[in-house]
Design a protein around this motif. Sequence first.
Motif, mmCIF file in Angstrom:
data_model
loop_
_atom_site.group_PDB
_atom_site.id
_atom_site.type_symbol
_atom_site.label_atom_id
_atom_site.label_comp_id
_atom_site.label_asym_id
_atom_site.label_seq_id
_atom_site.Cartn_x
_atom_site.Cartn_y
_atom_site.Cartn_z
ATOM 1 N N PRO A 1 26.552 6.414 6.481
ATOM 2 C CA PRO A 1 27.301 7.662 6.641
ATOM 3 C C PRO A 1 28.724 7.432 7.158
ATOM 4 N N GLU A 2 29.531 8.487 7.163
ATOM 5 C CA GLU A 2 30.930 8.418 7.599
ATOM 6 C C GLU A 2 31.079 8.395 9.123
ATOM 7 N N CYS A 3 30.230 9.082 9.834
ATOM 8 C CA CYS A 3 30.292 9.160 11.296
ATOM 9 C C CYS A 3 30.095 7.766 11.907
ATOM 10 N N HIS A 4 30.968 7.364 12.841
ATOM 11 C CA HIS A 4 30.883 6.015 13.424
ATOM 12 C C HIS A 4 29.573 5.791 14.176
ATOM 13 N N PHE A 5 29.123 6.771 14.924
ATOM 14 C CA PHE A 5 27.842 6.640 15.625
ATOM 15 C C PHE A 5 26.709 6.520 14.603
ATOM 16 N N CYS A 6 26.782 7.337 13.565
ATOM 17 C CA CYS A 6 25.755 7.305 12.518
ATOM 18 C C CYS A 6 25.774 5.965 11.781
ATOM 19 N N GLN A 7 26.977 5.377 11.621
ATOM 20 C CA GLN A 7 27.074 4.073 10.967
ATOM 21 C C GLN A 7 26.330 3.015 11.759
ATOM 22 N N MET A 8 26.436 3.075 13.080
ATOM 23 C CA MET A 8 25.711 2.099 13.911
ATOM 24 C C MET A 8 24.208 2.270 13.739
ATOM 25 N N LEU A 9 23.736 3.501 13.687
ATOM 26 C CA LEU A 9 22.312 3.742 13.459
ATOM 27 C C LEU A 9 21.900 3.228 12.083
ATOM 28 N N ALA A 10 22.738 3.493 11.069
ATOM 29 C CA ALA A 10 22.436 3.041 9.710
ATOM 30 C C ALA A 10 22.410 1.519 9.638
ATOM 31 N N ILE A 11 23.324 0.870 10.323
ATOM 32 C CA ILE A 11 23.347 -0.596 10.335
ATOM 33 C C ILE A 11 22.080 -1.132 10.994
ATOM 34 N N ASN A 12 21.631 -0.494 12.057
ATOM 35 C CA ASN A 12 20.387 -0.915 12.703
ATOM 36 C C ASN A 12 19.197 -0.759 11.769
ATOM 37 N N VAL A 13 19.158 0.337 11.029
ATOM 38 C CA VAL A 13 18.076 0.566 10.059
ATOM 39 C C VAL A 13 18.144 -0.494 8.961
ATOM 40 N N GLN A 14 19.332 -0.756 8.448
ATOM 41 C CA GLN A 14 19.491 -1.776 7.411
ATOM 42 C C GLN A 14 19.040 -3.143 7.909
ATOM 43 N N ASN A 15 19.420 -3.486 9.138
ATOM 44 C CA ASN A 15 19.010 -4.774 9.702
ATOM 45 C C ASN A 15 17.497 -4.868 9.832
ATOM 46 N N LYS A 16 16.859 -3.772 10.209
ATOM 47 C CA LYS A 16 15.394 -3.765 10.304
ATOM 48 C C LYS A 16 14.769 -3.995 8.933
ATOM 49 N N ILE A 17 15.309 -3.350 7.908
ATOM 50 C CA ILE A 17 14.811 -3.538 6.542
ATOM 51 C C ILE A 17 15.002 -4.992 6.108
ATOM 52 N N LEU A 18 16.166 -5.566 6.380
ATOM 53 C CA LEU A 18 16.443 -6.954 6.003
ATOM 54 C C LEU A 18 15.474 -7.916 6.683
ATOM 55 N N ARG A 19 15.232 -7.714 7.986
ATOM 56 C CA ARG A 19 14.283 -8.570 8.714
ATOM 57 C C ARG A 19 12.880 -8.455 8.139
ATOM 58 N N GLU A 20 12.483 -7.218 7.831
ATOM 59 C CA GLU A 20 11.137 -6.996 7.293
ATOM 60 C C GLU A 20 10.976 -7.642 5.910
ATOM 61 N N ILE A 21 12.005 -7.572 5.080
ATOM 62 C CA ILE A 21 11.963 -8.233 3.774
ATOM 63 C C ILE A 21 11.743 -9.729 3.955
ATOM 64 N N ALA A 22 12.566 -10.342 4.808
ATOM 65 C CA ALA A 22 12.446 -11.785 5.046
ATOM 66 C C ALA A 22 11.074 -12.137 5.607
ATOM 67 N N ASP A 23 10.566 -11.335 6.537
ATOM 68 C CA ASP A 23 9.265 -11.613 7.158
ATOM 69 C C ASP A 23 8.122 -11.556 6.153
ATOM 70 N N VAL A 24 8.080 -10.511 5.308
ATOM 71 C CA VAL A 24 6.955 -10.389 4.364
ATOM 72 C C VAL A 24 7.021 -11.476 3.292
ATOM 73 N N LEU A 25 8.226 -11.844 2.867
ATOM 74 C CA LEU A 25 8.342 -12.891 1.851
ATOM 75 C C LEU A 25 7.981 -14.261 2.429
ATOM 76 N N LYS A 26 8.395 -14.542 3.657
ATOM 77 C CA LYS A 26 8.011 -15.804 4.304
ATOM 78 C C LYS A 26 6.503 -15.884 4.480
ATOM 79 N N ALA A 27 5.891 -14.770 4.861
ATOM 80 C CA ALA A 27 4.434 -14.730 5.047
ATOM 81 C C ALA A 27 3.696 -15.008 3.741
#
Length: 116
Positions: free
Chosen positions: A71-97
Amino acid sequence: MGLFEIFRAKKRPEKGPKKNLPPEVSRVVRILENVHDPETGLSIVDEGLLYGLTVKGNEVEVFLLMAGSTPECHFCQMLAINVQNKILREIADVLKAEGFNRIKIYNELGLLLAEG
């Protein structure tokens, strides 16, 4: 046949992954159906975030469509980045498993987002 009949007659594209994927790609798609967006609860496959895969033995490259999720809102961008990072970690974790030892995750621009 009227003008609007033409539009009704067209076959609409099916949602979800293509049915004629190579077996190794289908396997990775099934694995990634277990990765969920923490905000929506939908799998990244069903949500349409996954748009490409390259699988070579135990190596996989995942291509995600992430541009529309910041999103455009700076606070919302930080939340979105955190969500994206969680998705990225989960992708790596399930594929490694599942035995993949080299994982690269890119965005729609080809920028490397995560590597494992």
